[in-house]
Design a protein around this motif. Structure first.
Motif, short mmCIF file in Angstrom:
data_model
loop_
_atom_site.label_atom_id
_atom_site.label_comp_id
_atom_site.label_asym_id
_atom_site.label_seq_id
_atom_site.Cartn_x
_atom_site.Cartn_y
_atom_site.Cartn_z
N HIS A 242 -1.62 -24.36 -13.48
CA HIS A 242 -0.49 -23.88 -12.69
C HIS A 242 -0.31 -22.37 -12.91
N VAL A 243 -0.13 -21.62 -11.82
CA VAL A 243 0.12 -20.18 -11.90
C VAL A 243 1.44 -19.86 -11.21
N VAL A 244 2.28 -19.11 -11.90
CA VAL A 244 3.55 -18.63 -11.33
C VAL A 244 3.41 -17.13 -11.12
N ASP A 245 3.48 -16.67 -9.89
CA ASP A 245 3.26 -15.26 -9.54
C ASP A 245 4.59 -14.65 -9.09
N CYS A 246 5.09 -13.68 -9.87
CA CYS A 246 6.37 -13.04 -9.53
C CYS A 246 6.24 -12.16 -8.29
N GLY A 247 5.01 -11.73 -7.94
CA GLY A 247 4.80 -10.94 -6.73
C GLY A 247 4.95 -9.45 -6.92
N PHE A 248 5.13 -9.01 -8.18
CA PHE A 248 5.31 -7.58 -8.44
C PHE A 248 4.38 -7.12 -9.55
N VAL A 249 4.16 -5.82 -9.60
CA VAL A 249 3.34 -5.20 -10.64
C VAL A 249 3.94 -3.84 -10.96
N LYS A 250 3.80 -3.41 -12.21
CA LYS A 250 4.30 -2.10 -12.61
C LYS A 250 3.16 -1.10 -12.54
N MET A 251 3.35 -0.04 -11.75
CA MET A 251 2.29 0.95 -11.55
C MET A 251 2.83 2.36 -11.74
N ARG A 252 1.94 3.26 -12.11
CA ARG A 252 2.31 4.67 -12.27
C ARG A 252 2.01 5.43 -10.99
N TRP A 253 2.96 6.28 -10.60
CA TRP A 253 2.76 7.17 -9.46
C TRP A 253 3.13 8.59 -9.89
N TYR A 254 2.25 9.52 -9.57
CA TYR A 254 2.49 10.91 -9.96
C TYR A 254 3.46 11.58 -9.00
N ASN A 255 4.44 12.26 -9.59
CA ASN A 255 5.44 12.97 -8.81
C ASN A 255 5.18 14.47 -8.94
N ASN A 256 4.76 15.10 -7.85
CA ASN A 256 4.44 16.52 -7.88
C ASN A 256 5.66 17.38 -8.18
N GLU A 257 6.86 16.87 -7.90
CA GLU A 257 8.06 17.65 -8.13
C GLU A 257 8.43 17.68 -9.61
N THR A 258 8.37 16.51 -10.27
CA THR A 258 8.73 16.46 -11.70
C THR A 258 7.52 16.71 -12.60
N HIS A 259 6.32 16.77 -12.03
CA HIS A 259 5.08 16.96 -12.79
C HIS A 259 4.88 15.82 -13.79
N THR A 260 5.37 14.62 -13.47
CA THR A 260 5.24 13.48 -14.37
C THR A 260 4.84 12.24 -13.59
N ASP A 261 4.29 11.27 -14.35
CA ASP A 261 4.03 9.95 -13.78
C ASP A 261 5.31 9.14 -13.85
N SER A 262 5.67 8.49 -12.76
CA SER A 262 6.83 7.60 -12.75
C SER A 262 6.34 6.15 -12.76
N LEU A 263 6.93 5.33 -13.63
CA LEU A 263 6.62 3.91 -13.64
C LEU A 263 7.42 3.23 -12.54
N VAL A 264 6.72 2.64 -11.59
CA VAL A 264 7.38 2.04 -10.44
C VAL A 264 6.99 0.56 -10.35
N VAL A 265 8.00 -0.30 -10.23
CA VAL A 265 7.74 -1.72 -9.99
C VAL A 265 7.60 -1.91 -8.49
N MET A 266 6.45 -2.41 -8.06
CA MET A 266 6.17 -2.52 -6.63
C MET A 266 5.46 -3.84 -6.33
N PRO A 267 5.44 -4.27 -5.06
CA PRO A 267 4.77 -5.52 -4.70
C PRO A 267 3.28 -5.46 -4.98
N VAL A 268 2.70 -6.59 -5.33
CA VAL A 268 1.25 -6.66 -5.55
C VAL A 268 0.53 -6.54 -4.21
N SER A 269 -0.75 -6.27 -4.27
CA SER A 269 -1.57 -6.24 -3.05
C SER A 269 -2.12 -7.65 -2.79
N ARG A 290 4.23 -18.91 -5.70
CA ARG A 290 4.54 -17.51 -5.45
C ARG A 290 6.04 -17.35 -5.21
N LEU A 291 6.66 -16.47 -5.99
CA LEU A 291 8.11 -16.30 -5.92
C LEU A 291 8.50 -15.29 -4.84
#
Length: 581
Positions: A242-269, A290-291
């Protein structure tokens, strides 16, 4: 490590022998084996000392569809290596990758004759049992609680078979594990038949703890593994039905304004969702819960964007420079990164004095920074610590930042209050990083006692990992003749040393009572987990990362003096009267 052990076991030998070995960050077990398992980061470091990888006759890169930074760098470098070593065999393996893209990337055939192709596609039929997929009728308000509720329902009503739950990060995994353990205890007390044993799985979990998920549950128990996406492809856990899939993943996205990576929770592909579902059909037919709604599933992106186009590229540029790549803009990437990201990376590295005006590595600082498998901001702090006379403290702080969290967060009301009270014993007005220093010092003074961690709601496993990382980093500093000294009780010296590397991540308190980055004027907020969240807000801070949820939150903050920015980074900041305090 688990793969090396499994292969060694199936071949009737030990990992320490001359047949199978492994090498990962901060750990190695090998004596020139014929088969060597390693992380991509280790392979990249080997390329620095052996650019043509002459000690290998075949390289296999697995799980390429994850498209990590290391994967894309390695594929670009392998394209150059194969031109020099056509006898080298390179195998690119993936279950969901668009193989034609990779074939075209490595194909050096300049003619129209396919017989001259230098790369081919080999397809292997997977051994997959039928999998039934279920969706929720309505969106769930909290996927963590919904995951826990689904596990409880499966355990009460479905046939035997272990359960795998996908969540986004270590904190969420541990929260779900606590909730499920409370339910498991109730089952034990009430002498129910449907008993469960709950196990976490995430990247920073110590290896001996990770091994538990591969063992069969005791007779009369059902195994429940709560994992991040490390279980999506990297490991195969036996017994999962049995697999329970929350449907989300935590990913890093670079922000050119803050010059930092932001951790963003977003839907899976869609490809990631398919990988997760595939975990249920390895042993026999399984079920996936799938939730999210079926309509939502149809709108998911086909594949996960590669890290190369969504990450901070300072480490990429530093590593490529260390390998002698002069013109990074012309380097062959599978998916070229945004030019703006490359420009920003070069700007930050120049500000850190890792590269000069000609974009060449500086000696010895730039070359030494490239040797560390760390964010360049952190390696600059470590290498500067000797000058400030606080290398002992900086080693501790940087090591603490390599684990996701050291504080346990009980989910029950009273437990949560007690944890908050105990955390206050370590908190200081100088910020989170000095608080981490107090936590580690207390752990060492308690002789690394598990009881100390339990009493103070500190994650014992993470603290043991911090000790291991610190020992490795200290050894590296000694190799560079950095004096290992202590600032004793002066936190000002420690904070100034932190500014020497974190100065690009500076923010000030605006008159509107929100923080703004010094460069870019991006609005930021203090994360609720920070020790500075409940006290009077300081005027100036530096931060380690930005987390994007409802707002842009700064994490791991340190209180600083604005004059330190001018003193330690005069090439990056200049004084002006236009800042509105």
């Amino acid at each position: 490590m688990s793969l090396a052990n499994r292969v060694a076991d199936e071949m009737g030998t030990l990992v320490q022998g001359d047949l199978v070995g492994y090498s990962v960050q901060f750990d190695s077990c090998q004596t020139k084996p014929k088969i060597k398992y390693m992380t991509e980061g280790i392979l990249l470091r080997e390329m620095m000392s052996d650019p043509l990888l002459k000690s290998y006759s075949a390289i296999m890169i697995d799980e390429v569809h994850e498209r990590s930074l290391y994967t894309d760098i390695i594929m670009g470098l392998m394209k150059k290596i194969i031109r020099k070593r056509p006898e080298l065999r390179l195998i690119i393996a993936s279950a969901t990758l668009d193989a034609k893209i990779i074939k075209d990337f490595f194909n050096n055939n300049l003619t129209d004759d396919p017989k001259n192709d230098t790369s081919v596609i080999l397809s292997i039929e997977g051994r997959q049992y039928p999998v039934d997929i279920f969706y929720v009728a309505e969106p769930v308000p909290c996927y963590i609680q919904a995951s826990v509720d689904t596990v409880i329902k499966i355990n009460a009503s479905q046939e035997k078979g272990d359960i795998l739950v996908f969540l986004t990060g270590q904190e969420e995994v541990e929260r779900a594990v606590r909730l499920l353990n409370e339910h498991a205890n109730d089952l034990e007390k009430n002498k129910k038949k449907e008993k469960i044993t709950v196990l976490p799985l995430y990247g920073s979990l110590p290896y001996n703890q990770q091994l538990k998920v591969f063992r069969n549950a005791e007779e009369g128990y059902r195994k429940v593994v709560v994992a991040t996406n490390v279980a999506e492809t990297s490991v195969t856990i036996p017994g999962i039905i049995h697999v329970v899939d929350c449907g989300f993943v935590k990913m890093r996205w670079y922000n050119n304004e803050t010059h930092t990576d932001s951790l963003v929770v977003m839907p899976v592909s869609k490809s990631s969702a398919a990988q997760r579902a595939g975990r249920a059909g390895r042993m026999r037919s399984g079920k996936v819960y799938r939730l999210y709604t079926e309509e939502f599933a149809k709108k998911l992106a086909d594949s996960t964007p590669p890290e190369m186009i969504r990450h901070n590229l300072t480490y990429v540029v530093l590593q490529l420079k260390a390998m002698g790549i002069d013109n990074i803009l012309h380097f062959k990437f599978v998916d070229p990164p945004p030019t703006e990201n490359l420009r920003n990376a070069c700007e930050i590295l120049y500000a850190l004095n890792a590269i000069d005006i000609n974009c060449e590595l500086t000696k010895p600082l730039g070359f030494h920074m490239a040797e560390f498998a760390l964010d360049p901001l952190y390696s600059k702090i470590l290498l500067s610590s000797g000058e400030f006379g606080c290398s002992q403290e900086i080693l501790t702080i940087i090591s603490m930042l390599q684990v996701e969290t050291v504080f346990s967060k009980p989910s029950t009301g009273m437990g949560s209050i007690k944890a908050r009270i105990q955390k206050r014993l370590f908190e200081v007005e100088e910020g989170d990083l000095i608080t981490y220093l107090n936590v580690f010092n207390g752990f060492i003074q308690s002789e690394m006692s598990q009881g100390y961690c339990h009493k103070n709601f500190i994650n014992y496993k993470c603290m043991k990992r911090v000790v291991q990382i610190r020992e490795r980093l200290e050894k590296t500093l000694r190799n560079y003749n950095i004096p290992i000294t202590s600032a004793i009780k002066s936190t000002e010296v420690i904070r100034k040393c932190l500014v020497a590397g974190l100065f690009p991540n500076a923010a000030y308190l605006h008159s509107t009572n929100v923080y703004k980055t010094v460069r870019g004027d991006v609005e930021l907020y203090i994360h609720p987990d920070s020790v500075l969240y409940t006290i009077q807000q300081p005027q100036w801070v530096v931060f380690c990362e930005v987390v994007h949820s409802t707002k842009l939150y700064m994490r791991d903050l340190t209180v600083i003096n604005s004059e330190w920015l001018l003193e330690l980074a005069p090439h990056f900041y200049y004084k002006t009267t236009s800042i509105d305090y």
